[in-house]
Design a protein around this motif. Sequence first.
Motif, PDB file in Angstrom:
ATOM      1  N   LEU A  27       0.840  -1.191   0.000  1.00  0.00           N
ATOM      2  CA  LEU A  27       0.000   0.000   0.000  1.00  0.00           C
ATOM      3  C   LEU A  27       0.878   1.246   0.000  1.00  0.00           C
ATOM      4  CD1 LEU A  27      -2.708  -1.208   2.520  1.00  0.00           C
ATOM      5  CD2 LEU A  27      -2.991  -0.815   0.075  1.00  0.00           C
ATOM      6  N   PRO A  28       0.354   2.368  -0.471  1.00  0.00           N
ATOM      7  CA  PRO A  28       1.151   3.604  -0.467  1.00  0.00           C
ATOM      8  C   PRO A  28       1.599   3.962   0.946  1.00  0.00           C
ATOM      9  CG  PRO A  28      -0.889   3.904  -1.699  1.00  0.00           C
ATOM     10  CD  PRO A  28      -0.983   2.570  -1.029  1.00  0.00           C
ATOM     11  N   GLU A  29       2.764   4.559   1.030  1.00  0.00           N
ATOM     12  CA  GLU A  29       3.266   5.007   2.323  1.00  0.00           C
ATOM     13  C   GLU A  29       2.619   6.352   2.638  1.00  0.00           C
ATOM     14  OE1 GLU A  29       7.463   4.728   3.000  1.00  0.00           O
ATOM     15  OE2 GLU A  29       7.574   2.837   1.907  1.00  0.00           O
ATOM     16  N   GLY A  30       1.382   6.291   3.042  1.00  0.00           N
ATOM     17  CA  GLY A  30       0.622   7.487   3.360  1.00  0.00           C
ATOM     18  C   GLY A  30       0.854   7.925   4.787  1.00  0.00           C
ATOM     19  N   HIS A  31      -0.162   7.725   5.638  1.00  0.00           N
ATOM     20  CA  HIS A  31       0.008   8.084   7.048  1.00  0.00           C
ATOM     21  C   HIS A  31      -0.430   6.942   7.945  1.00  0.00           C
ATOM     22  CE1 HIS A  31      -4.185   9.347   6.198  1.00  0.00           C
ATOM     23  NE2 HIS A  31      -4.421   9.047   7.453  1.00  0.00           N
ATOM     24  N   LEU A  32       0.226   6.876   9.088  1.00  0.00           N
ATOM     25  CA  LEU A  32      -0.103   5.912  10.118  1.00  0.00           C
ATOM     26  C   LEU A  32       0.165   6.594  11.457  1.00  0.00           C
ATOM     27  CD1 LEU A  32      -1.042   2.969  10.551  1.00  0.00           C
ATOM     28  CD2 LEU A  32       1.376   2.414  10.878  1.00  0.00           C
ATOM     29  N   PHE A  67      -4.614   2.614  15.630  1.00  0.00           N
ATOM     30  CA  PHE A  67      -3.886   3.168  14.494  1.00  0.00           C
ATOM     31  C   PHE A  67      -4.892   3.878  13.610  1.00  0.00           C
ATOM     32  CE2 PHE A  67      -0.458  -0.192  14.984  1.00  0.00           C
ATOM     33  CZ  PHE A  67       0.538   0.713  15.284  1.00  0.00           C
ATOM     34  N   VAL A  68      -4.519   5.037  13.127  1.00  0.00           N
ATOM     35  CA  VAL A  68      -5.285   5.762  12.114  1.00  0.00           C
ATOM     36  C   VAL A  68      -4.443   5.663  10.844  1.00  0.00           C
ATOM     37  CG1 VAL A  68      -6.127   8.012  11.359  1.00  0.00           C
ATOM     38  CG2 VAL A  68      -6.375   7.323  13.753  1.00  0.00           C
ATOM     39  N   ALA A  69      -4.997   5.023   9.809  1.00  0.00           N
ATOM     40  CA  ALA A  69      -4.239   4.762   8.589  1.00  0.00           C
ATOM     41  C   ALA A  69      -4.915   5.367   7.384  1.00  0.00           C
ATOM     42  CB  ALA A  69      -4.095   3.251   8.384  1.00  0.00           C
ATOM     43  N   GLY A  70      -4.104   5.780   6.418  1.00  0.00           N
ATOM     44  CA  GLY A  70      -4.621   6.313   5.167  1.00  0.00           C
ATOM     45  C   GLY A  70      -3.559   6.302   4.091  1.00  0.00           C
ATOM     46  N   ASN A  71      -3.988   6.438   2.854  1.00  0.00           N
ATOM     47  CA  ASN A  71      -3.083   6.331   1.709  1.00  0.00           C
ATOM     48  C   ASN A  71      -2.363   7.617   1.340  1.00  0.00           C
ATOM     49  OD1 ASN A  71      -3.700   3.641   1.416  1.00  0.00           O
ATOM     50  ND2 ASN A  71      -5.273   3.985  -0.106  1.00  0.00           N
ATOM     51  N   HIS A  72      -2.693   8.728   2.007  1.00  0.00           N
ATOM     52  CA  HIS A  72      -2.085  10.015   1.657  1.00  0.00           C
ATOM     53  C   HIS A  72      -1.275  10.554   2.821  1.00  0.00           C
ATOM     54  CE1 HIS A  72      -4.514   9.953  -1.932  1.00  0.00           C
ATOM     55  NE2 HIS A  72      -5.569   9.706  -1.181  1.00  0.00           N
ATOM     56  N   GLN A  73      -0.163  11.183   2.507  1.00  0.00           N
ATOM     57  CA  GLN A  73       0.636  11.806   3.551  1.00  0.00           C
ATOM     58  C   GLN A  73      -0.131  12.992   4.117  1.00  0.00           C
ATOM     59  OE1 GLN A  73       4.465  12.719   1.877  1.00  0.00           O
ATOM     60  NE2 GLN A  73       5.061  10.573   1.786  1.00  0.00           N
ATOM     61  N   TRP A 184       3.682   4.773  -7.425  1.00  0.00           N
ATOM     62  CA  TRP A 184       3.987   5.348  -6.119  1.00  0.00           C
ATOM     63  C   TRP A 184       3.699   6.825  -6.009  1.00  0.00           C
ATOM     64  CZ3 TRP A 184       4.353   2.629  -1.973  1.00  0.00           C
ATOM     65  CH2 TRP A 184       4.747   1.306  -2.068  1.00  0.00           C
ATOM     66  N   ASN A 185       3.284   7.518  -6.955  1.00  0.00           N
ATOM     67  CA  ASN A 185       2.926   8.945  -6.977  1.00  0.00           C
ATOM     68  C   ASN A 185       3.405   9.746  -5.763  1.00  0.00           C
ATOM     69  OD1 ASN A 185       1.047   8.341  -4.931  1.00  0.00           O
ATOM     70  ND2 ASN A 185      -0.735   8.778  -6.184  1.00  0.00           N
ATOM     71  N   GLY A 186       4.590   9.438  -5.290  1.00  0.00           N
ATOM     72  CA  GLY A 186       5.191  10.243  -4.233  1.00  0.00           C
ATOM     73  C   GLY A 186       4.674   9.961  -2.840  1.00  0.00           C
ATOM     74  N   ALA A 187       3.690   9.101  -2.686  1.00  0.00           N
ATOM     75  CA  ALA A 187       3.173   8.838  -1.333  1.00  0.00           C
ATOM     76  C   ALA A 187       3.721   7.543  -0.813  1.00  0.00           C
ATOM     77  CB  ALA A 187       1.650   8.770  -1.379  1.00  0.00           C
TER      78      ALA A 187
END
Length: 187
Positions: A27-32, A67-73, A184-187
Amino acid sequence: MPDLPAPKPVLAGKPVLQGDTIRLAALPEGHLLHVMGATTSEEIANHLLAVNLKESTVRPAGYRQWFVAGNHQLSESQRQALADALSGGAFISDQSHGRIRIHVSGSQAAALLNKGTAVDLHPLNFPEGNSAMTLFGHISIQLTRTVGQDFELIVLRSFAQSLYEELEALALSLGGSKVGNPVWNGA
Protein backbone atom coordinates in the motif's frame (compact mmCIF):
# COMPACT_ATOMS: atom_id res chain seq x y z
CA MET A 1 27.16 19.27 3.37
CA PRO A 2 25.96 16.71 0.82
CA ASP A 3 22.27 16.50 0.08
CA LEU A 4 20.44 13.68 1.76
CA PRO A 5 19.01 11.04 -0.57
CA ALA A 6 15.37 11.45 -1.49
CA PRO A 7 13.20 9.09 0.53
CA LYS A 8 12.15 6.03 -1.44
CA PRO A 9 9.22 3.85 -0.46
CA VAL A 10 10.68 0.69 1.05
CA LEU A 11 8.59 -1.63 -1.15
CA ALA A 12 8.93 0.42 -4.34
CA GLY A 13 9.46 -1.93 -7.24
CA LYS A 14 7.84 -4.89 -5.53
CA PRO A 15 5.33 -6.43 -7.92
CA VAL A 16 1.63 -6.81 -7.30
CA LEU A 17 0.77 -10.51 -7.30
CA GLN A 18 -2.67 -11.57 -8.39
CA GLY A 19 -4.53 -14.73 -9.24
CA ASP A 20 -8.14 -15.88 -9.29
CA THR A 21 -8.17 -16.33 -5.51
CA ILE A 22 -5.36 -14.14 -4.15
CA ARG A 23 -3.98 -10.59 -4.44
CA LEU A 24 -0.92 -9.14 -2.72
CA ALA A 25 0.12 -5.50 -2.96
CA ALA A 26 2.13 -2.97 -1.02
CA LEU A 27 0.00 0.00 0.00
CA PRO A 28 1.15 3.60 -0.47
CA GLU A 29 3.27 5.01 2.32
CA GLY A 30 0.62 7.49 3.36
CA HIS A 31 0.01 8.08 7.05
CA LEU A 32 -0.10 5.91 10.12
CA LEU A 33 -0.82 7.60 13.43
CA HIS A 34 -0.70 5.79 16.76
CA VAL A 35 -3.45 7.15 19.03
CA MET A 36 -3.19 6.46 22.76
CA GLY A 37 -5.54 7.52 25.52
CA ALA A 38 -8.96 7.45 27.10
CA THR A 39 -11.12 7.56 23.99
CA THR A 40 -12.99 5.17 21.69
CA SER A 41 -12.83 4.14 18.03
CA GLU A 42 -16.07 6.01 17.43
CA GLU A 43 -14.77 9.23 19.00
CA ILE A 44 -11.58 9.02 16.93
CA ALA A 45 -13.64 8.45 13.75
CA ASN A 46 -15.77 11.50 14.60
CA HIS A 47 -12.64 13.61 15.14
CA LEU A 48 -11.28 12.41 11.78
CA LEU A 49 -14.46 13.63 10.08
CA ALA A 50 -14.29 16.94 11.95
CA VAL A 51 -10.74 17.62 10.71
CA ASN A 52 -11.56 16.46 7.15
CA LEU A 53 -9.69 13.14 7.24
CA LYS A 54 -12.70 11.10 6.16
CA GLU A 55 -10.64 8.63 4.07
CA SER A 56 -8.60 7.53 7.09
CA THR A 57 -9.54 4.38 8.98
CA VAL A 58 -9.29 3.50 12.67
CA ARG A 59 -7.99 0.13 13.89
CA PRO A 60 -7.66 -1.16 17.45
CA ALA A 61 -4.00 -1.66 18.41
CA GLY A 62 -4.23 -2.65 22.08
CA TYR A 63 -5.72 -1.38 25.31
CA ARG A 64 -6.63 2.29 24.73
CA GLN A 65 -4.54 2.29 21.53
CA TRP A 66 -5.50 2.65 17.87
CA PHE A 67 -3.89 3.17 14.49
CA VAL A 68 -5.28 5.76 12.11
CA ALA A 69 -4.24 4.76 8.59
CA GLY A 70 -4.62 6.31 5.17
CA ASN A 71 -3.08 6.33 1.71
CA HIS A 72 -2.08 10.01 1.66
CA GLN A 73 0.64 11.81 3.55
CA LEU A 74 -0.64 14.32 6.06
CA SER A 75 0.54 17.88 6.35
CA GLU A 76 1.75 19.13 9.70
CA SER A 77 -1.44 21.22 9.97
CA GLN A 78 -3.61 18.12 9.47
CA ARG A 79 -1.70 16.19 12.15
CA GLN A 80 -1.94 19.16 14.48
CA ALA A 81 -5.68 19.56 13.86
CA LEU A 82 -6.23 15.93 14.85
CA ALA A 83 -3.96 16.28 17.89
CA ASP A 84 -5.93 19.37 18.96
CA ALA A 85 -9.25 17.56 18.44
CA LEU A 86 -8.07 14.65 20.62
CA SER A 87 -6.52 16.95 23.24
CA GLY A 88 -7.52 16.05 26.78
CA GLY A 89 -8.55 12.50 25.87
CA ALA A 90 -5.73 11.09 23.80
CA PHE A 91 -2.53 11.96 21.98
CA ILE A 92 -0.95 10.85 18.72
CA SER A 93 2.44 9.62 17.67
CA ASP A 94 3.17 9.70 13.95
CA GLN A 95 4.40 6.26 12.86
CA SER A 96 4.24 6.95 9.11
CA HIS A 97 8.01 6.88 8.70
CA GLY A 98 8.53 3.64 10.60
CA ARG A 99 5.79 1.26 9.51
CA ILE A 100 4.63 -0.16 6.19
CA ARG A 101 1.18 -1.42 5.17
CA ILE A 102 0.62 -4.48 2.97
CA HIS A 103 -2.72 -5.61 1.49
CA VAL A 104 -3.71 -9.27 1.05
CA SER A 105 -7.12 -10.12 -0.41
CA GLY A 106 -9.14 -12.80 -2.15
CA SER A 107 -10.85 -16.03 -1.21
CA GLN A 108 -7.44 -17.60 -0.34
CA ALA A 109 -6.20 -14.62 1.70
CA ALA A 110 -7.00 -16.23 5.06
CA ALA A 111 -5.39 -19.50 3.91
CA LEU A 112 -2.23 -17.60 2.93
CA LEU A 113 -2.11 -15.74 6.24
CA ASN A 114 -2.78 -18.90 8.24
CA LYS A 115 0.50 -20.30 6.90
CA GLY A 116 2.35 -17.70 8.98
CA THR A 117 0.14 -16.73 11.90
CA ALA A 118 -1.83 -18.55 14.56
CA VAL A 119 -4.74 -16.07 14.57
CA ASP A 120 -8.06 -17.78 13.79
CA LEU A 121 -9.15 -15.83 10.71
CA HIS A 122 -12.58 -17.40 10.30
CA PRO A 123 -15.02 -14.51 9.76
CA LEU A 124 -17.04 -15.49 12.86
CA ASN A 125 -13.94 -15.28 15.06
CA PHE A 126 -12.17 -12.42 13.26
CA PRO A 127 -14.87 -10.24 11.66
CA GLU A 128 -14.41 -7.02 9.68
CA GLY A 129 -12.70 -4.33 11.70
CA ASN A 130 -10.91 -6.76 14.02
CA SER A 131 -7.20 -6.34 14.55
CA ALA A 132 -4.59 -8.42 16.30
CA MET A 133 -0.98 -7.81 17.18
CA THR A 134 0.63 -11.12 16.22
CA LEU A 135 3.59 -12.76 14.56
CA PHE A 136 3.86 -13.79 10.94
CA GLY A 137 6.63 -16.34 11.19
CA HIS A 138 9.18 -14.42 13.28
CA ILE A 139 7.99 -10.94 12.23
CA SER A 140 5.71 -8.87 14.46
CA ILE A 141 2.69 -7.42 12.61
CA GLN A 142 -0.66 -5.87 13.24
CA LEU A 143 -3.22 -7.83 11.23
CA THR A 144 -6.61 -6.27 10.39
CA ARG A 145 -9.57 -7.66 8.46
CA THR A 146 -10.63 -4.53 6.60
CA VAL A 147 -13.60 -5.81 4.62
CA GLY A 148 -14.80 -9.25 3.48
CA GLN A 149 -11.69 -11.23 2.50
CA ASP A 150 -9.37 -8.20 2.59
CA PHE A 151 -6.60 -7.94 5.16
CA GLU A 152 -4.03 -5.31 5.94
CA LEU A 153 -0.73 -6.03 7.61
CA ILE A 154 1.25 -3.29 9.34
CA VAL A 155 4.91 -4.10 9.83
CA LEU A 156 7.98 -2.24 11.04
CA ARG A 157 9.78 -0.68 8.09
CA SER A 158 12.97 -2.70 8.65
CA PHE A 159 11.05 -5.98 8.31
CA ALA A 160 8.82 -4.97 5.37
CA GLN A 161 10.93 -6.43 2.54
CA SER A 162 11.42 -9.73 4.31
CA LEU A 163 7.72 -10.04 5.08
CA TYR A 164 6.72 -9.06 1.54
CA GLU A 165 9.06 -11.63 0.01
CA GLU A 166 7.63 -14.34 2.28
CA LEU A 167 4.08 -13.32 1.31
CA GLU A 168 5.12 -13.31 -2.38
CA ALA A 169 6.28 -16.92 -2.17
CA LEU A 170 3.01 -17.93 -0.50
CA ALA A 171 0.90 -16.00 -3.02
CA LEU A 172 2.76 -17.66 -5.90
CA SER A 173 2.09 -21.08 -4.34
CA LEU A 174 -1.64 -20.24 -4.28
CA GLY A 175 -1.78 -19.37 -7.98
CA GLY A 176 -0.81 -15.71 -7.92
CA SER A 177 1.38 -14.27 -10.63
CA LYS A 178 3.22 -10.99 -10.99
CA VAL A 179 1.01 -8.42 -12.71
CA GLY A 180 3.09 -5.28 -12.35
CA ASN A 181 4.47 -2.69 -10.02
CA PRO A 182 2.36 -0.25 -8.05
CA VAL A 183 2.33 3.43 -8.95
CA TRP A 184 3.99 5.35 -6.12
CA ASN A 185 2.93 8.95 -6.98
CA GLY A 186 5.19 10.24 -4.23
CA ALA A 187 3.17 8.84 -1.33
